[in-house]
Design a protein around this motif. Structure first.
Motif, PDB file in Angstrom:
ATOM      1  N   ARG A   1      18.062  21.129  26.127  1.00 44.97           N
ATOM      2  CA  ARG A   1      19.111  21.757  25.335  1.00 44.97           C
ATOM      3  C   ARG A   1      18.949  23.279  25.291  1.00 44.97           C
ATOM      4  N   PRO A   2      19.824  24.017  25.959  1.00 45.99           N
ATOM      5  CA  PRO A   2      19.838  25.472  25.769  1.00 45.99           C
ATOM      6  C   PRO A   2      20.184  25.783  24.321  1.00 45.99           C
ATOM      7  N   ILE A   3      19.810  26.967  23.859  1.00 44.45           N
ATOM      8  CA  ILE A   3      19.984  27.303  22.451  1.00 44.45           C
ATOM      9  C   ILE A   3      21.448  27.254  22.034  1.00 44.45           C
ATOM     10  N   HIS A   4      22.358  27.704  22.906  1.00 45.86           N
ATOM     11  CA  HIS A   4      23.769  27.726  22.514  1.00 45.86           C
ATOM     12  C   HIS A   4      24.380  26.334  22.406  1.00 45.86           C
TER      13      HIS A   4
ATOM     14  N   ALA B   1      12.954  23.763  15.412  1.00 43.81           N
ATOM     15  CA  ALA B   1      12.156  23.877  16.637  1.00 43.81           C
ATOM     16  C   ALA B   1      11.414  25.206  16.713  1.00 43.81           C
ATOM     17  N   ILE B   2      12.054  26.264  16.246  1.00 46.30           N
ATOM     18  CA  ILE B   2      11.417  27.584  16.303  1.00 46.30           C
ATOM     19  C   ILE B   2      10.457  27.724  15.130  1.00 46.30           C
ATOM     20  N   VAL B   3       9.306  28.324  15.362  1.00 45.65           N
ATOM     21  CA  VAL B   3       8.309  28.470  14.293  1.00 45.65           C
ATOM     22  C   VAL B   3       8.045  29.948  14.064  1.00 45.65           C
ATOM     23  N   PRO B   4       8.431  30.476  12.902  1.00 47.17           N
ATOM     24  CA  PRO B   4       8.215  31.905  12.652  1.00 47.17           C
ATOM     25  C   PRO B   4       6.751  32.220  12.397  1.00 47.17           C
ATOM     26  N   GLY B   5       6.326  33.329  12.902  1.00 46.37           N
ATOM     27  CA  GLY B   5       4.991  33.845  12.626  1.00 46.37           C
ATOM     28  C   GLY B   5       5.112  35.323  12.339  1.00 46.37           C
ATOM     29  N   GLY B   6       4.168  35.887  11.640  1.00 46.67           N
ATOM     30  CA  GLY B   6       4.252  37.312  11.337  1.00 46.67           C
ATOM     31  C   GLY B   6       3.444  37.658  10.114  1.00 46.67           C
ATOM     32  N   GLY B   7       3.909  38.599   9.369  1.00 47.84           N
ATOM     33  CA  GLY B   7       3.184  39.038   8.186  1.00 47.84           C
ATOM     34  C   GLY B   7       3.807  40.285   7.618  1.00 47.84           C
ATOM     35  N   ALA B   8       2.989  41.132   7.021  1.00 49.04           N
ATOM     36  CA  ALA B   8       3.487  42.346   6.376  1.00 49.04           C
ATOM     37  C   ALA B   8       2.456  43.446   6.513  1.00 49.04           C
TER      38      ALA B   8
ATOM     39  N   PRO C   1       6.562  30.115  21.971  1.00 47.97           N
ATOM     40  CA  PRO C   1       6.762  31.131  23.015  1.00 47.97           C
ATOM     41  C   PRO C   1       7.831  30.768  24.028  1.00 47.97           C
ATOM     42  N   LEU C   2       7.916  29.489  24.424  1.00 50.39           N
ATOM     43  CA  LEU C   2       8.892  29.099  25.439  1.00 50.39           C
ATOM     44  C   LEU C   2      10.312  29.179  24.886  1.00 50.39           C
ATOM     45  N   LEU C   3      10.511  28.718  23.662  1.00 50.77           N
ATOM     46  CA  LEU C   3      11.830  28.805  23.038  1.00 50.77           C
ATOM     47  C   LEU C   3      12.199  30.260  22.784  1.00 50.77           C
ATOM     48  N   ALA C   4      11.218  31.053  22.404  1.00 58.29           N
ATOM     49  CA  ALA C   4      11.479  32.471  22.119  1.00 58.29           C
ATOM     50  C   ALA C   4      11.914  33.219  23.375  1.00 58.29           C
ATOM     51  N   GLN C   5      11.393  32.817  24.538  1.00 55.43           N
ATOM     52  CA  GLN C   5      11.751  33.487  25.781  1.00 55.43           C
ATOM     53  C   GLN C   5      13.223  33.306  26.127  1.00 55.43           C
ATOM     54  N   ALA C   6      13.848  32.248  25.587  1.00 54.92           N
ATOM     55  CA  ALA C   6      15.268  32.003  25.854  1.00 54.92           C
ATOM     56  C   ALA C   6      16.165  32.833  24.946  1.00 54.92           C
ATOM     57  N   LEU C   7      15.580  33.507  23.962  1.00 55.02           N
ATOM     58  CA  LEU C   7      16.357  34.357  23.064  1.00 55.02           C
ATOM     59  C   LEU C   7      16.669  35.692  23.731  1.00 55.02           C
ATOM     60  N   PRO C   8      17.748  36.354  23.320  1.00 51.83           N
ATOM     61  CA  PRO C   8      17.985  37.723  23.795  1.00 51.83           C
ATOM     62  C   PRO C   8      16.809  38.612  23.403  1.00 51.83           C
ATOM     63  N   PRO C   9      16.514  39.655  24.152  1.00 54.70           N
ATOM     64  CA  PRO C   9      15.356  40.507  23.852  1.00 54.70           C
ATOM     65  C   PRO C   9      15.338  41.059  22.436  1.00 54.70           C
TER      66      PRO C   9
ATOM     67  N   ILE D   1      15.462  33.740  11.355  1.00 58.19           N
ATOM     68  CA  ILE D   1      15.870  32.519  12.063  1.00 58.19           C
ATOM     69  C   ILE D   1      17.386  32.497  12.227  1.00 58.19           C
ATOM     70  N   ARG D   2      18.107  32.830  11.153  1.00 60.16           N
ATOM     71  CA  ARG D   2      19.581  32.878  11.220  1.00 60.16           C
ATOM     72  C   ARG D   2      20.040  33.899  12.260  1.00 60.16           C
ATOM     73  N   MET D   3      19.463  35.109  12.208  1.00 59.41           N
ATOM     74  CA  MET D   3      19.878  36.170  13.130  1.00 59.41           C
ATOM     75  C   MET D   3      19.565  35.812  14.578  1.00 59.41           C
ATOM     76  N   ALA D   4      18.433  35.155  14.810  1.00 55.42           N
ATOM     77  CA  ALA D   4      18.048  34.795  16.170  1.00 55.42           C
ATOM     78  C   ALA D   4      19.024  33.774  16.759  1.00 55.42           C
ATOM     79  N   TRP D   5      19.391  32.740  15.979  1.00 52.19           N
ATOM     80  CA  TRP D   5      20.333  31.725  16.484  1.00 52.19           C
ATOM     81  C   TRP D   5      21.698  32.349  16.747  1.00 52.19           C
ATOM     82  N   LEU D   6      22.184  33.172  15.821  1.00 47.30           N
ATOM     83  CA  LEU D   6      23.474  33.838  16.020  1.00 47.30           C
ATOM     84  C   LEU D   6      23.448  34.725  17.265  1.00 47.30           C
ATOM     85  N   ALA D   7      22.336  35.432  17.468  1.00 51.28           N
ATOM     86  CA  ALA D   7      22.228  36.320  18.624  1.00 51.28           C
ATOM     87  C   ALA D   7      22.294  35.531  19.931  1.00 51.28           C
ATOM     88  N   ALA D   8      21.636  34.368  19.965  1.00 55.94           N
ATOM     89  CA  ALA D   8      21.647  33.551  21.179  1.00 55.94           C
ATOM     90  C   ALA D   8      23.045  33.033  21.479  1.00 55.94           C
ATOM     91  N   VAL D   9      23.761  32.564  20.445  1.00 54.36           N
ATOM     92  CA  VAL D   9      25.118  32.049  20.641  1.00 54.36           C
ATOM     93  C   VAL D   9      26.062  33.180  21.055  1.00 54.36           C
TER      94      VAL D   9
END
Length: 404
Positions: free
Chosen positions: A11-14, A24-31, A68-76, A114-122
């Protein structure tokens, strides 16, 4: 097979509903602590900013290190997001969370990213369809999610479920989560910003993660921020600001060179227009020096005198001699003639005063144009530019004659 691989292979993201993508996407990060001013989007405005080292903010960042694999399918532009805490306060409150809690703001950052990433891909796929001239439509469920997330995203069922689970987990924590402050007596009031570190779940993800330079930039930056005291923080900030300032100086010098060339080109256009003006209108007694309307000249004299009086009042001086004394590179003779209404400053003489600084008194260090007067410096300069007017015609150089 890895969960990411399943999603990517089938399944492509769109084609994924938002909830499917979000699970499916797992956020990581911090502050981390960052400069207080929000970075201007305009590059020229950014070059003019200064870092107020005493006004720090907390910046929350979100990346997809465990996907990482799902993230690579996102726009830069959707592979990493950064938010200043002040940007997220209103959204955090709207979600029913505590805008004063960095933990709650961090949760908001994850949901927003997460919302912004999905919208950006679509959106990216939709733009690709337009560019290629393909007449295809999105799945009804995807289209419905896109509309919902573009309008009332906080009411989306997946978002509501995430908030419910987050509140339940937070209430179960004993004691209740609270800001952590340093125990170091030299800086006890400094809040400790804890960045959570994520490790890849399997060997394939781990290797893919380490192939990204973004991974190493974040890793080294986090390690370097292991400060032992407030003094170390200040030293790091100052060293970082020196690097930024030097880069800005180089960029400003390049900008200044380009502006000088632009001015030279415009001066040539002015000369061409003045020569052409003299050729077309023989009533010009002196080419390049348009006649001055007596009425306009009188009005300019009136407002010039008002400006000088206002400037003297603001600077608390009572004589033109004193005005010359406290305003660098100014002339007592000019001040006296402008104040008495016997003369109007030329555009060049007024422009030369633009960067003149006050060297004494309460306004010491301010440029002349930054001092509040009535009229303002900019208003007077504009008036002086408009005063010259050849009889019955446009000012020389403003007609439709010579081109650059």
């Amino acid at each position: 097979m890895d969960e990411d691989v399943d999603y990517m292979a089938v399944r492509p993201i769109h084609e994924m509903r938002f909830a499917e993508f979000a699970n499916a996407i797992v956020p990581g990060g911090g502050a981390y602590l960052s400069r207080g001013d929000l970075t201007p989007r305009d590059d020229h405005a950014r070059l003019a900013t200064l870092w107020n080292i005493a006004d720090r903010r907390v910046t929350h960042y979100v990346a997809w290190r465990r996907s990482p694999l799902l993230a690579q399918a996102l726009p830069p532009n959707a592979r990493r997001y950064e938010f200043h805490d002040v940007e997220l306060c209103e959204t955090t409150s709207a979600l029913g969370l505590d805008s004063k809690s960095q933990q709650d703001i961090g949760k908001t950052a994850e949901l927003v990213a997460i919302r912004m990433a999905w919208l950006a891909a679509v959106q990216s796929h939709g733009q690709q369809l337009v560019d290629e001239g393909r007449n295809e439509s999105f799945d009804d469920g995807v289209a419905d999610d896109f509309v919902r997330l573009s309008c009332q995203w906080m009411a989306h069922p997946w978002v509501k479920l995430q908030l419910l689970e987050y509140r339940t987990k937070k209430l179960a924590q004993q004691p209740a989560a609270a800001p952590v402050f340093s125990s170091d007596p030299s800086w006890p009031n400094t809040q400790v910003i804890v960045a959570e570190s994520y490790q890849a779940q399997n060997e394939a993800d781990y290797l893919a993660e380490r192939e990204s330079i973004d991974y190493w930039l974040n890793k080294f930056d986090t390690e370097n921020r292991g400060w032992s005291s407030a003094f170390a923080i200040d030293a790091w900030d100052a060293a970082d600001d020196i690097v930024i300032a030097k880069a800005k100086i180089d960029a400003l010098e390049r900008l200044l060179d380009s502006q000088r060339k632009h001015v030279q080109n415009l001066e040539q256009v002015v000369k061409q227009n003045k020569r052409r003006d003299a050729e077309l209108f023989s009533n010009h007694s002196k080419p390049g020096r348009p006649h001055v309307s007596p009425k306009r000249q009188a009005i300019a004299q009136q407002f010039t005198a008002k400006w000088v009086k206002s400037l003297m009042t603001t600077l608390e001086v009572k004589s033109c001699a004193r005005l010359e004394d406290i305003v660098r590179n100014s002339s007592q003779r000019n001040w006296r003639r402008w104040l008495s209404g016997h003369a109007v400053p030329t555009q060049s003489s007024l422009t030369d005063l633009q960067a003149a600084k006050v060297v004494r008194g309460q306004k010491k260090g301010l440029s002349l144009k930054d001092i509040a007067t009535t009229p303002t410096y900019d208003e007077l300069l504009q008036l002086v530019r408009l005063v010259p007017l050849s009889q019955g015609r446009l000012p020389s150089g403003l007609g439709l004659w010579a081109k650059p």
